[in-house]
Each structure stands twice: as structure tokens, then as C-alpha cells.
Scaffold this motif. Structure first.
Motif, PDB file in Angstrom:
ATOM      1  N   GLY A 161      45.149  39.899  40.102  1.00  0.00           N
ATOM      2  CA  GLY A 161      44.186  40.296  39.082  1.00  0.00           C
ATOM      3  C   GLY A 161      43.256  39.141  38.712  1.00  0.00           C
ATOM      4  O   GLY A 161      43.696  38.014  38.611  1.00  0.00           O
ATOM      5  N   VAL A 162      41.978  39.439  38.555  1.00  0.00           N
ATOM      6  CA  VAL A 162      41.039  38.381  38.171  1.00  0.00           C
ATOM      7  C   VAL A 162      40.262  38.796  36.930  1.00  0.00           C
ATOM      8  O   VAL A 162      40.117  39.974  36.631  1.00  0.00           O
ATOM      9  N   SER A 163      39.777  37.797  36.209  1.00  0.00           N
ATOM     10  CA  SER A 163      38.900  38.078  35.084  1.00  0.00           C
ATOM     11  C   SER A 163      37.983  36.880  34.921  1.00  0.00           C
ATOM     12  O   SER A 163      38.285  35.797  35.411  1.00  0.00           O
ATOM     13  N   VAL A 164      36.853  37.075  34.275  1.00  0.00           N
ATOM     14  CA  VAL A 164      35.930  35.962  34.080  1.00  0.00           C
ATOM     15  C   VAL A 164      35.719  35.731  32.589  1.00  0.00           C
ATOM     16  O   VAL A 164      35.965  36.629  31.774  1.00  0.00           O
ATOM     17  N   PHE A 165      35.264  34.532  32.249  1.00  0.00           N
ATOM     18  CA  PHE A 165      35.001  34.227  30.844  1.00  0.00           C
ATOM     19  C   PHE A 165      33.580  34.634  30.469  1.00  0.00           C
ATOM     20  O   PHE A 165      32.690  34.583  31.305  1.00  0.00           O
ATOM     21  N   PRO A 166      33.368  35.011  29.228  1.00  0.00           N
ATOM     22  CA  PRO A 166      31.995  35.212  28.769  1.00  0.00           C
ATOM     23  C   PRO A 166      31.310  33.845  28.780  1.00  0.00           C
ATOM     24  O   PRO A 166      31.963  32.832  28.532  1.00  0.00           O
ATOM     25  N   PHE A 167      30.014  33.805  29.123  1.00  0.00           N
ATOM     26  CA  PHE A 167      29.393  32.494  29.298  1.00  0.00           C
ATOM     27  C   PHE A 167      29.376  31.695  28.000  1.00  0.00           C
ATOM     28  O   PHE A 167      29.778  30.553  27.965  1.00  0.00           O
TER      29      PHE A 167
END
Lengths: 227, 184, 184
Positions: free
Chosen positions: A116-122
Motif C-alpha cells: 500500500g502506498v500513500s503520499v503527503f499533502p504538499f
């Protein structure tokens, strides 16, 4: 017949039966018990040698198979045929279970390769969400639990040993010469330590290191310095 | 389908650890059908071979996963968790998955041997749980799979598992019959 | 530029939360120039308006972020999660708050159950963070609460957490109480 087995090779009697059915290129639903009973018994004898704990299930099945086989050979009644069919059906269902288990295993194995992957809000903006109210309760419970464990920890650290307590009270009294029992007891952090302190005072009185005076205070005895 | 709406939903999915359709609906204020279309579109985009991640519905939540074919490289930057299970635990898990809610006795009938140790292990792995069946006489304990079970399989729900293998489905049974023959 | 190489590097960047060029070089065994080309290509792909995330180089590390224009929707995902913290996440948070810095093993010993999922969620909620403890043997990962955690709780420092009264009377708790009422 040469049979090579290792412990736990067969999950149960159905597993062994299925193995033999496959070995004889039989369809589980068209199970011919008379053709594999002897071999089944040979295997159970081998299993008994290496795996004493799990054999009852195999032996029960062996007995059932022998009974059906003898009846079929003598005079195949409708009842006996039905019994054979019942085992065939159970075997067939077990074959499906094994297939399903393989399928599940394959899915697990495949998905373990997908991470599973997720990204941070900039903009790491302030996350001002509200912590649920029940968090207060959780904090309280955890704190209580921590306090409890600290006490257990101290006991295991031997803080409550009588010899240590005796040293502490002796040092205290050598300095103070006179103190109320309550004062000594109040140096305890919890009930267990209180009990230890009390018993230690009694012991020091018995040893005449301490004496008790008319005001119910303990005083250092004259010989106490040598005790 | 506006590009910005697709982008917004992509951003939402990427920022979260998985969202259900209704969660996406309430955040984006879009209708279910539009969202489904967009999810299809995103799924299609990432299924192309120049993408290393994919969109999946796992246990009812949509989220992104690295593709299995890149596990070798990916495992160098992120730990892969593998649940070790024995053959007999797998069997018990399969029986519960396809026949839940099911009692221990019924399980044992399937396998022809005791299954209580396996059930206990599976509970501690968080893959199944036990509850009282209030509809059955005497309220016996029955076993069901958990959401965690769907998560380790990477499937959206139980029905998608059944599609792959249905006990009652004759076509599949035929397959099993064939496979039984082939293996022997 | 092979599609699979692009995909692999995309997968690596997604799984890692940020990699430097030299890290990508050592994992993928590709030359610097090829990697730079691929990063350009990925950057270009995601700059299109139907994508809600973008590739950025922040302090020498390449990683994906949601685009600034979707911050409003994205912050809803995050905000929801803090107020929807589960019981087990709160437990882990409380344990970290009182015992920081603390390792995962120590947490698990305290709780008697796996805590890694909860810790991961709490990190993504910005309530805790992970760092190497240089004073402990083997420099293990330890977990500590963030400034943000204190801010949200409305307390000035950790010691006031231990005094129950302060916490319960704080303005934020009141807000929390109100928000809980509204939601129900």
C-alpha cells in the motif's frame, strides 16, 4: 510396498484418502473403497510409527473402510453403497477445500507483493482535526496501568526487602534519635511498603534497637548505636 | 468527466490509506455513478505498463498499491509483511471463508479431523473471529472471517472470492474434478 | 527508456516517501542520466491536469505530493481521520505520550498486541513521528509525539498531560465535546 512418510504429511484421514484416490487416478466421486482399503491400512500402519498423537482419526477411517469393503465384497446392499457414496461425497468436498486453500494461499502470496502506498499533502498544513473526547478516558486508563506496573516493577527490584528497609530506618533513626511511628510509616509509597515498614519497626523493637516511649514514639535505644 | 474531478479523487485516494465509495461521495460531493466511472478511469490509467502502482478495491476501500511485479525493488525501500500459515490453517481458513458462519463441528466434518488448534491460531492472526449465533439453537459459537482476512488477500469482499471458487457452482466443481485428475 | 523502468522507479518513489538520485541509482542499478530522464518523464506525466499528485524534489529527495489546488478536499480526508481515531490508535497515542521516546517493541509489550498499524496511522495523522534513538544500542526507531499533538490537545507541554485536571478543562476539550455532540 515401500512407503516413505514424514511427520504431519497428511492433515487427516481424508487427506490420506484423497492422496490414494489421486494415486489410483480415481475421481473422488467415483470412489471404489475396495480398491484402496488395503493400501490405506498400510499407510496408517506407517503413520502410527511416526505420529502417535494423530492416529485415532486414521484408525477410525480404516475401520470404516474395512467394513464397507467386506460388505461390498460379500453382498453389496443399497445401504452399503450409500455409505460408500457418503464417504465419496465427503472426499469430494474435501478436495474442493484443498483447492480453495491453495487459491487463498495464492491470493495471499500475490497480495503480499503489493504494498500500500500513500503520499503527503504538499503543504504540511496544520491538521486541526479534533481528538475524540474519549481520549481523556484512554489517557486515564493508560496512566493507571503504568502506575500499576511501576509498583510491580519496584517489587521485582527488591525495594521492599526487609533488610533494605531495616537499613533505611536505622539510618533515619540514628540521625533523628526520636520519631513517631506514623512519621516512619508515612515514608512508604504504598500499602505493601507500609506493611514492610511496620514489620521492620517491630523487628527493631524486638532487637531493642528501638524503644517505645510513653508518647507512643519510638526512640533510639542507648545500645542502638552498636546494633 | 472533468479532468479536475479525476485529479481531485486521485489526490484524495493518494492522501488517504483507502476510501470507500461513500466516503469519496461525502468529501467530493459527487454522485456515486460519476465516482464509479472516475475510479474505472483511474484504474485503467494505472494499469498501463509505464505505471508501477495500481488502484485496488481491498475490503471495500479503494487505495493504491505497488504492482506485484516490482516487489524485488520495492522491498528494498519498504518492508514486506508475509503471514506465515500452515497447510492445515489454510484449509480451515478456506472452509470458514466459503461456509461462514460455521461451527467447529461443521468444520471438522469437512476436514475429517479436529480444527480447534487451527481456529485458535487464526483468531490470534486476526483473520477470523468467533461469535455466538443467536439464530441457531443453543446459541453455539460460530466462526467468521474478518476484514483483515480480505486485506491480506487483497480482495474487495467475500463475493469476489466466491466468484473465483464457488462450492455450489457446478462449473467450478468441474474444474476441481479436472484438476484432481490432472494432478494425479 | 523502457516502460518497465519508469514503472519501477515510480513504484520505488511511491513506496519510500522520498528518494535521492543516488539512492535510486543503487536500488535500480541504472545510470544517473537515465534516472534523470525518467524523473523528467514522470514529472511531466503527473503535471497534466487529470492528475491530483505531482513529483517534487524537496531537499534533494524526490517524492510525490498532492497538488496544492486540491488541499481543501485532501485536508478533509486528514481531518476526518483524527476525529475518527480508533480506540487502539488512541491507546498507542497515550502510551507514546507518557513514555516517549519508546520503541515499537516496548509499545507492543505494554499493550499485548501488535501496534505497528496504529503507529503508522498516527504518523500520517501528524500526531507522532519516528526517529532513530542514537543513545540506545543499535539505534532503534523510537516514537515521539509532535508539536501538533500538543497543539490539538490544547496543552502547552507533556507534563501537563499528566495532570488530568488541566487537560479536561482546556478549551480544546470543550471544542471536542461540542464537535462530538454535533456529530451524533
Amino acid at each position: 510396498m515401500e512407503i516413505q512418510l514424514h511427520s504431519g504429511q497428511f492433515e487427516g484421514s481424508l487427506d490420506l484418502l484423497l492422496f490414494l484416490v489421486r494415486k489410483h487416478k480415481m475421481n473422488p466421486l467415483d470412489l471404489k473403497i475396495s480398491e484402496i482399503t488395503d493400501e490405506f491400512i498400510e499407510y496408517v500402519k506407517e503413520i502410527e510409527k511416526i505420529d502417535i498423537e494423530v492416529t485415532s482419526d486414521f484408525i477410525l477411517m480404516a475401520a470404516t473402510l474395512m467394513e464397507i469393503k467386506s460388505r461390498i465384497l460379500l453382498s453389496p446392499s443399497k445401504e452399503t453403497i450409500e455409505k460408500q457414496e457418503e464417504i465419496a461425497k465427503q472426499l469430494y468436498e474435501y478436495a474442493i477445500v484443498k483447492e480453495s486453500a491453495k487459491k487463498i494461499e495464492a491470493l495471499c502470496d500475490w497480495h503480499s507483493k503489493e504494498l500500500g502506498v500513500s503520499v503527503f499533502p504538499f503543504e504540511t498544513q496544520e491538521k486541526n482535526g479534533m481528538i475524540p473526547e474519549s481520549f481523556t478516558k484512554v489517557l486515564r486508563v493508560i496512566r493507571k496501568e503504568m502506575d500499576l506496573r511501576k509498583k510491580i516493577y519496584r517489587i521485582s527490584k527488591d525495594v521492599y526487602s526487609f533488610s533494605k528497609k531495616m537499613e533505611t530506618i536505622k539510618t533515619f533513626m540514628l540521625k533523628r534519635k526520636r520519631a513517631s511511628i506514623n512519621e516512619i510509616l508515612s515514608m512508604s509509597n504504598d500499602r505493601l511498603e507500609l506493611v514492610v515498614s511496620f514489620v521492620t519497626i517491630l523487628e527493631l523493637l524486638r532487637l531493642k534497637f528501638l524503644l517505645i516511649d510513653s508518647n507512643d514514639e519510638v526512640i533510639l535505644s542507648e545500645g542502638g548505636n552498636n546494633c | 468527466m472533468k479532468a479536475e474531478t479525476i485529479a481531485e479523487i486521485e489526490a484524495l485516494l493518494m492522501a488517504s490509506h483507502g476510501l470507500s465509495i461513500s466516503e469519496i461521495m461525502s468529501i467530493s460531493q459527487k454522485k456515486r455513478n460519476e465516482i464509479l466511472e472516475i475510479l474505472d478511469k483511474i484504474e485503467e490509467t494505472y494499469s498501463k505498463e509505464d505505471h508501477g502502482i495500481e488502484l485496488k478495491n481491498v475490503a471495500g476501500k479503494y487505495s493504491f498499491f505497488t504492482k506485484a511485479s516490482y516487489i524485488e525493488a520495492v522491498s528494498k525501500v519498504k518492508k514486506r509483511s508475509i503471514s506465515e500459515m500452515t497447510q492445515s490453517q489454510m484449509e480451515v481458513l478456506a472452509i470458514i471463508a466459503f461456509n461462514q458462519p460455521i461451527t467447529l463441528k461443521e468444520m471438522e466434518r469437512f476436514r475429517g479431523s479436529s480444527s480447534s488448534n487451527q481456529a485458535r491460531e487464526l483468531i490470534s492472526l486476526g483473520l477470523i473471529r468467533r461469535r455466538r449465533d443467536k439464530e441457531k439453537k443453543g446459541n453455539p459459537y460460530v466462526y467468521v472471517t474478518t476484514e483483515n482476512f480480505l486485506k491480506i488477500l487483497g480482495v474487495s469482499d467475500l463475493s469476489s472470492l466466491k466468484e473465483e471458487k464457488d462450492f455450489e457452482n457446478s462449473k467450478v466443481s468441474q474444474n476441481v474434478r479436472n484438476s484432481v485428475k490432472e494432478e494425479s
